[in-house]
Design an enzyme around this catalytic site. Structure first.
Site, short mmCIF file in Angstrom:
data_model
loop_
_atom_site.label_atom_id
_atom_site.label_comp_id
_atom_site.label_asym_id
_atom_site.label_seq_id
_atom_site.Cartn_x
_atom_site.Cartn_y
_atom_site.Cartn_z
N ILE A 53 0.85 -1.19 0.00
CA ILE A 53 0.00 0.00 0.00
C ILE A 53 0.88 1.24 0.00
O ILE A 53 1.67 1.46 0.93
CB ILE A 53 -0.94 0.01 1.22
CG1 ILE A 53 -1.74 -1.29 1.28
CG2 ILE A 53 -1.87 1.21 1.19
CD1 ILE A 53 -2.53 -1.61 0.03
N GLU A 54 0.77 2.05 -1.03
CA GLU A 54 1.56 3.27 -1.16
C GLU A 54 0.82 4.28 -2.03
O GLU A 54 -0.32 4.04 -2.43
CB GLU A 54 2.95 2.95 -1.72
CG GLU A 54 2.94 2.02 -2.94
CD GLU A 54 4.35 1.56 -3.33
OE1 GLU A 54 5.21 2.43 -3.54
OE2 GLU A 54 4.57 0.34 -3.43
N ASP A 55 1.43 5.40 -2.26
CA ASP A 55 0.91 6.44 -3.15
C ASP A 55 -0.54 6.78 -2.82
O ASP A 55 -0.89 7.00 -1.66
CB ASP A 55 1.08 6.01 -4.61
CG ASP A 55 1.01 7.18 -5.57
OD1 ASP A 55 1.75 8.15 -5.36
OD2 ASP A 55 0.21 7.14 -6.51
#
Length: 587
Positions: free
Chosen positions: A160-162
């Site tokens: 999970i990023e950005d």
């Protein structure tokens, strides 16, 4: 992680329903039953990421590299609004035994396993991470269960990023779906772990990443491991990547202690995971994880009881593109193939001894010598793992008329030697890469020293590494982000990339001592908007241009009484990267 190839991420939304995908929430009865009980992962596991979009065989590369466990990247939907999971969002890569099933069975037969990973940077950026894409908690849970039962795995990873870090609804749906799957697995007697992979600062999670875990706690969702991506900091600072890993994971452990106050120190360390990016990461040379960093991180992770050690990605673990940052297929540094895998592999099952190893470097990395004179540099060695061994030193690649002496000719790792290069009166002017090699038993490590033999009046040989074929900018000094790249080039196999941004011109510069009161021409090939080439100091002259392809630029100047000038190349604020190649100063 960095770059899942979401082949369908930008296609139009298809009319796909949960029913047509055959996904039924297992806790409601109807999920595919596993043929065997999944095997839990070891308490400590090395599981590098595998780029599943490449067409490579996971089983083949697992065997070639020695990485028994793989983190498979990535699973996502084809388009926003879909609830159907695919490998890389590609409908031609379904969640089915026909896709990777045989590979996974082979990996297990050799004592390993896989960890499917949902999300990744492209999915998180494009809205195809399944909890962002699908509005139904039950359908998300069904997708997770489908992966678990199809491949009989005991851990799922959530990368999970950005934008996914800012999607509060998606964060909540994801944790609620995970909770449902955990309840289903417990009722079915199936071992299941959930890991979160999150970006980090050098002192631990940023608020956005911490919020993901806080939401999990509020939903009663168990998080077994938190992996931090200890690279791509993008903070403009100088980095010791091994030290930054230690401070980041130590910071995470403190954050976990606040979220889980009943856990012991050993349990908290056992919730942490490390993901490195070997070599030059996406930011550039300022963030380079070296071969010397790897055993340092290994030893520290083993001593703390870290759960997972990983890196991005298995296909990068080779030295095929020195000077290139952020490549999918190579590390960008000089290294043996599978060096990082072989260093980290003993971590699985609790870790083991690292082989005796050492590093070799030369300081300074370059020098200019006049015919009939000599120059010296220091060869430094250091222990990077195990115990100190005797290292025999040799120099090769010497041009005609140049001799080398090393004193002493062998050292115990951690010691130094003096390198003296003497040029005869007949030595030909030019720039030459000299290789200093340190050998011990079956190990051999090279270091490059750039020697320039000057000509009369300082002629053509005055500018060192003007064609950048050493694979490194040295002795050029560059503002943050400056690097040597393998494309685009004008000649040879390398060129200089000057990182002009909104806050800097990206200048790379080199100081020379030329003949006083003498006329010279500075020339070179530049590509990009507002590429500047010039000198300052005991002479001042410059030229600039803008070109979508390489174009030659040249400027004449006359030195003053000292002959000391600085040659520079740079771009302009906000105009993007400028590439330079085959630079020369001639009289």
């Amino acid at each position: 992680m960095r770059r899942p190839r979401a082949l369908g991420a930008f296609l139009s939304v298809l009319a796909t329903t949960v029913a047509s995908a055959g996904l039924v929430l297992g806790s409601g009865g109807g999920a595919q039953a596993a043929a065997t009980a999944a095997t839990p992962l070891p308490a400590h596991v090395f599981a590098p990421y595998f780029e599943s979009w490449t067409g490579d065989s996971p089983a083949a590369l697992s065997q070639q590299s020695g990485a028994k466990y793989l983190t498979m990247a990535f699973i996502q939907t084809q388009a926003r609004g879909s609830c159907t999971p695919y490998w890389n969002g590609d409908p031609d890569q379904p969640i089915a035994q026909s896709q990777f099933g045989a590979d996974f069975t082979t990996i297990r037969s050799r004592g390993g396993d896989v960890i499917p990973s949902f999300g990744g940077y492209t999915a998180d950026n494009g809205g195809t991470e399944i909890a962002d894409s699908c509005s139904s908690v039950d359908s998300i849970a069904a997708a997770y269960e489908k992966v678990i039962t199809t491949y009989d795995v005991s851990r799922l990873d959530m990368d999970i990023e950005d934008n996914s870090l800012e999607n509060n609804a998606g964060i909540d749906r994801r944790n609620k779906a995970i909770k449902k799957v955990q309840e289903w697995a417990a009722a079915d007697g199936r071992p299941l772990q959930i890991s979160y992979t999150l970006p980090t600062t050098t002192s631990g999670l940023a608020e956005s990443g911490l919020a993901v875990l806080e939401n999990a706690v509020s939903n009663g969702t168990r998080v077994d491991v938190v992996n931090l991506m200890t690279f791509d900091y993008y903070d403009g600072a100088a980095h010791n990547m091994a030290q930054d890993t230690r401070t980041a994971i130590t910071g995470l452990k403190g954050q976990l202690a606040e979220l889980y106050p009943s856990k012991t120190d050993a349990q908290l360390w056992g919730m942490t995971g490390i993901i490195e990016m070997p070599g030059i990461d996406d930011y550039g040379p300022a963030e380079t994880f070296t071969t010397a960093d790897a055993p340092v991180v290994y030893d520290w992770a083993a001593s703390k009881g870290v759960n997972t050690l990983s890196f991005w990605a298995l296909q990068r673990d080779n030295g095929g593109c020195p000077g290139t940052g952020g490549s999918d297929t190579c590390s960008g540094i000089a290294q043996d193939t599978w060096y990082f895998t072989h260093t980290f592999a003993p971590f699985t099952g609790g870790g083991g001894p690292v082989t005796d190893d050492y590093s070799v470097s030369v300081a300074p990395g370059s020098a200019t010598v006049a015919p009939g004179a000599s120059v010296s540099a220091t060869v430094n060695t250091a222990v990077v793992s195990g115990t100190a061994k005797t290292v025999a030193l040799t120099a090769s690649g010497l041009p005609a008329g140049v001799t080398a002496a090393l004193s002493p000719a062998s050292v115990t790792a951690g010691g130094t030697s003096k390198l003296t290069l003497a040029a005869s009166a007949s030595a030909a002017p030019g720039t030459y890469p000299v290789t200093v090699t340190g050998a011990s038993g079956t190990l051999s490590h090279p270091a490059t020293f750039t020697l320039t033999v000057s000509g009369p009046g300082g002629g053509t040989g005055s500018l060192v590494n003007g064609d950048f074929e050493t694979g490194s900018p040295s002795p050029w000094t560059c503002e943050s982000g400056g690097s040597v790249v393998s494309t685009p080039v004008h000649g040879g196999g390398h060129a200089l990339a000057v990182a002009a941004t909104a806050s800097q011109t990206g200048e790379c510069a080199q100081t020379l001592t030329l003949a006083p009161d003498t006329a010279y021409t500075l020339s070179g090939w530049l590509q990009g908007s507002y590429g500047h080439l010039g000198v300052r100091g005991d002479a001042s002259a410059s030229t600039w241009g803008s070109s979508s392809g390489y174009a030659k630029q040249s400027v004449t100047f006359t030195t003053g009484s000292t002959g000391k000038v600085t040659v520079y190349v740079h771009g302009w604020y906000g105009q993007g990267t400028v590439h330079a190649d085959d630079l020369a100063v001639t009289s």
